[in-house]
Design an enzyme around this catalytic site. Structure first.
Site, PDB file in Angstrom:
ATOM      1  N   HIS A  80     -41.558 -27.647   0.796  1.00 55.26           N
ATOM      2  CA  HIS A  80     -40.676 -28.244   1.805  1.00 55.26           C
ATOM      3  C   HIS A  80     -41.581 -28.873   2.861  1.00 55.26           C
ATOM      4  CE1 HIS A  80     -38.148 -24.742   0.536  1.00 55.26           C
ATOM      5  NE2 HIS A  80     -37.121 -25.524   0.757  1.00 55.26           N
ATOM      6  N   ASP A 129     -43.032 -26.412   5.253  1.00 59.05           N
ATOM      7  CA  ASP A 129     -43.954 -25.384   4.727  1.00 59.05           C
ATOM      8  C   ASP A 129     -45.406 -25.741   4.970  1.00 59.05           C
ATOM      9  OD1 ASP A 129     -41.725 -24.212   3.540  1.00 59.05           O
ATOM     10  OD2 ASP A 129     -42.081 -25.193   1.612  1.00 59.05           O
ATOM     11  N   HIS A 171     -29.196 -18.338  -8.886  1.00 54.43           N
ATOM     12  CA  HIS A 171     -28.002 -19.022  -8.381  1.00 54.43           C
ATOM     13  C   HIS A 171     -26.939 -19.069  -9.472  1.00 54.43           C
ATOM     14  CE1 HIS A 171     -30.568 -21.549  -5.282  1.00 54.43           C
ATOM     15  NE2 HIS A 171     -30.753 -20.233  -5.176  1.00 54.43           N
ATOM     16  N   ASP A 187     -35.484 -23.579 -11.430  1.00 55.08           N
ATOM     17  CA  ASP A 187     -36.152 -22.599 -10.567  1.00 55.08           C
ATOM     18  C   ASP A 187     -36.047 -21.269 -11.300  1.00 55.08           C
ATOM     19  OD1 ASP A 187     -36.676 -24.490  -8.670  1.00 55.08           O
ATOM     20  OD2 ASP A 187     -35.592 -23.514  -7.044  1.00 55.08           O
ATOM     21  N   ASP A 193     -29.579 -13.661  -3.282  1.00 54.58           N
ATOM     22  CA  ASP A 193     -30.650 -14.392  -3.964  1.00 54.58           C
ATOM     23  C   ASP A 193     -31.951 -13.625  -3.766  1.00 54.58           C
ATOM     24  OD1 ASP A 193     -31.859 -16.460  -5.283  1.00 54.58           O
ATOM     25  OD2 ASP A 193     -31.686 -17.913  -3.656  1.00 54.58           O
ATOM     26  N   ASP A 248     -34.771 -13.770  -5.660  1.00 57.97           N
ATOM     27  CA  ASP A 248     -35.994 -14.507  -5.995  1.00 57.97           C
ATOM     28  C   ASP A 248     -37.026 -13.630  -6.721  1.00 57.97           C
ATOM     29  OD1 ASP A 248     -34.988 -16.862  -4.777  1.00 57.97           O
ATOM     30  OD2 ASP A 248     -35.626 -16.158  -2.807  1.00 57.97           O
ATOM     31  N   ASP A 251     -39.625 -20.201  -7.858  1.00 54.40           N
ATOM     32  CA  ASP A 251     -39.100 -20.061  -6.490  1.00 54.40           C
ATOM     33  C   ASP A 251     -38.997 -18.545  -6.246  1.00 54.40           C
ATOM     34  OD1 ASP A 251     -37.859 -20.329  -4.078  1.00 54.40           O
ATOM     35  OD2 ASP A 251     -36.168 -21.530  -4.789  1.00 54.40           O
TER      36      ASP A 251
HETATM   37  C1  XLS Z   1     -32.609 -21.177  -1.875  1.00 56.37           C
HETATM   38  C2  XLS Z   1     -33.190 -22.202  -2.727  1.00 56.37           C
HETATM   39  C3  XLS Z   1     -34.372 -22.933  -2.127  1.00 56.37           C
HETATM   40  C4  XLS Z   1     -34.599 -24.239  -2.826  1.00 56.37           C
HETATM   41  C5  XLS Z   1     -35.482 -25.179  -2.093  1.00 56.37           C
HETATM   42  O1  XLS Z   1     -31.895 -20.303  -2.334  1.00 56.37           O
HETATM   43  O2  XLS Z   1     -33.511 -21.641  -3.957  1.00 56.37           O
HETATM   44  O3  XLS Z   1     -35.514 -22.130  -2.162  1.00 56.37           O
HETATM   45  O4  XLS Z   1     -35.115 -24.054  -4.101  1.00 56.37           O
HETATM   46  O5  XLS Z   1     -34.960 -25.543  -0.862  1.00 56.37           O
HETATM   47 NI    NI Z   2     -34.552 -22.664  -5.487  1.00 55.42          NI
HETATM   48 NI    NI Z   3     -32.585 -19.661  -4.318  1.00 59.10          NI
END
Ligand code: XLS
Ligand code: NI
Ligand code: NI
Length: 455
Positions: free
Chosen positions: A112, A115, A282, A307, A318, A320, A350
């Site tokens: 981003h 970042d 997601h 992702d 989420d 991750d 991600d």
């Molecule tokens: C958030 C998203 C984010 C996107 C990038 O849940 O996964 O990380 O991948 O903005």
């Molecule tokens: Ni993402």
């Molecule tokens: Ni996400």
């Protein structure tokens, strides 16, 4: 100029492939980058990417506690250096990121705008910092050969975006987000990015009592049309990707899932211009299997990128997590391969460490396990396709349709109406279709066998 400080991961060498029998925790057991599978190398199939934000920008904080991680360039982290100049810190962070990605052997990264560079006191000053760090990134990319999978804009963290960016009730916030996206798209173009991603951070709502959904969707449609126009104006050849997510941070996110996004793209005339970046967690949060989302995107002609971070069945947010389930990912890879594989997209991690994973090498363990999970899943999916039994059975299941174009095709010379089908069925007492087993358990066992045996 690219700065070259002390190595951050000094006691770690480049990660090598050692094969499934290896017990070396800092080696790949399945990801063998140059190995040919179905005509392409594993590296070409998987196109791994490392994310900048969770791995290098995040300090390990959560809503209950402060940063735990060892990220000296981040003042909010446990080992954060509070005296360092923000631009020097950004350079240290970038050097550590490229050192990590190079040692890991991932061909891509993603970022981003916020970042990689510190905010300034005005948008202009922020852009100045950002441009300096984009130059720095270009130097690291030249030096290492690491490429940009995608760039993206963070128009959700700053308080100004609390009510959304493009969908904000205040047009000034639309304008602010537009400026940020244009600037970050230009940088992504300059760095040769393969894609530009738009995750609808706070494009959603908490309550309809204060929200005009029709207006907000029209605003979002207009915003994305402007993004498409800008892409063509600057000659960016990468793909534009929306990343669907059903909830979090808002209670209802507009880009709920792939099917919702496809309907939205069609409504605003964008279905030939924008594809999707599907995040595994997601998908599951929206109540779908990951492979369902991939198949929906392939069927709609909007499959872009992945992702590859997973969730936990019992937690509804989420997480991750680094992907561990070979079964889940095999079914996803199967649909990706059936769809022809990646073009501009790839498997972007991600992924987030757990906040107690505070040793520097924990970042390697997370990514090595994830890359091996995906490589093993690729092997199993390729084995399923090369064997062909599952596809043969699936084709056979629909064989009756091959002779029924008169039903399927409304423009067929012998096309039938609902009434004609009625008349045929009522006029034939011997017409008595028989049920046929769906064979689900047998097919699942077949998948399990491929997972066990694929080497
Ligand atoms: C958030 C998203 C984010 C996107 C990038 O849940 O996964 O990380 O991948 O903005
Ligand atoms: Ni993402
Ligand atoms: Ni996400």
């Amino acid at each position: 100029m690219t700065s070259s400080p002390e190595p951050f991961f000094g006691n770690i060498d480049a990660i090598a492939y050692e094969g499934p029998e290896s017990d070396n925790p800092l080696a790949f057991r399945w990801y063998d980058a140059g190995r040919i599978i179905m005509g392409k190398t594993m590296a070409e199939h998987l196109r791994f990417g490392v994310c900048y934000w969770h791995s290098f920008a995040w300090d390990g904080s959560d809503i209950f506690g402060h940063g735990t991680l060892d990220r000296p360039w981040n003042p909010a982290s446990r080992t954060g250096n509070t005296t360092i100049d923000p631009l020097d810190a950004a350079k240290l962070k970038m050097a550590a990121a490229f050192e990590f990605i190079e040692k890991l052997g991932a061909p891509f990264f993603s970022f981003h705008d916020i970042d990689i560079a510190p905010a300034g006191s005005s948008f202009r000053e922020t852009c100045g910092h950002f441009d300096e760090m984009v130059d720095e990134a270009a130097g690291h990319m030249d030096r290492t050969g690491i490429k940009l999978l995608w760039g993206t804009t963070n128009a959700f963290s700053h308080p100004r975006f609390m009510a959304g960016a493009a969908t904000n009730p205040d047009p000034d916030l639309f304008a602010y987000a537009a400026a940020q996206v244009a600037h970050c798209m230009n940088a992504t173009h300059r760095l040769g990015g393969a894609n530009y991603v738009l995750w609808g951070g706070r494009e959603g709502y908490e309550t309809l009592l204060n929200t005009d959904m029709s207006r907000e969707l029209d605003q979002l449609g207009r915003f994305l049309n402007m993004v498409v126009e800008h892409k063509h104006a600057i000659g960016f050849e990468g793909a534009l990707l929306i990343e669907p997510k059903p909830m979090e941070p808002t209670k209802h996110q507009y880009d709920y899932d792939v099917a919702t996004v496809y309907g939205f793209l069609q409504r605003y005339g964008l279905d030939n211009e924008i594809k999707v970046n599907i995040e595994v967690n997601h998908a599951t949060l929206s109540g779908h299997d990951f492979h369902h989302e991939v198949a929906t995107a392939v069927h709609s002609g909007i499959f872009g990128s992945i992702d590859a971070n997973a969730g936990d069945d019992r937690l509804g947010w989420d997480l991750d997590l680094f992907p561990k389930s070979v079964e889940q990912m095999t079914l996803g890879m199967l649909e990706i391969l059936r769809g022809g594989g990646f073009t501009t997209g790839g498997l972007m991690f991600d992924t987030k460490l757990r906040r107690m994973s505070i040793e520097r090498d924990d970042l390697f363990h997370g990514h090595i396990g994830a890359m091996d999970t995906m490589a093993r899943s690729l092997l199993a999916a390729a084995s399923i396709l090369e064997d062909g039994e599952i596809d043969r059975r699936r084709t056979a299941r629909y064989a009756g349709w091959d002779a029924e174009q008169r039903i399927l095709d409304g423009s067929h010379p012998a096309a039938v109406t609902l009434q004609q089908l009625h008349d045929e069925v009522i006029g034939d007492d011997s017409f008595d279709p028989q049920p046929v087993s769906g064979r689900q358990e047998a097919l699942e066992n077949l998948v399990a066998r491929h997972i066990e045996r694929a080497r």
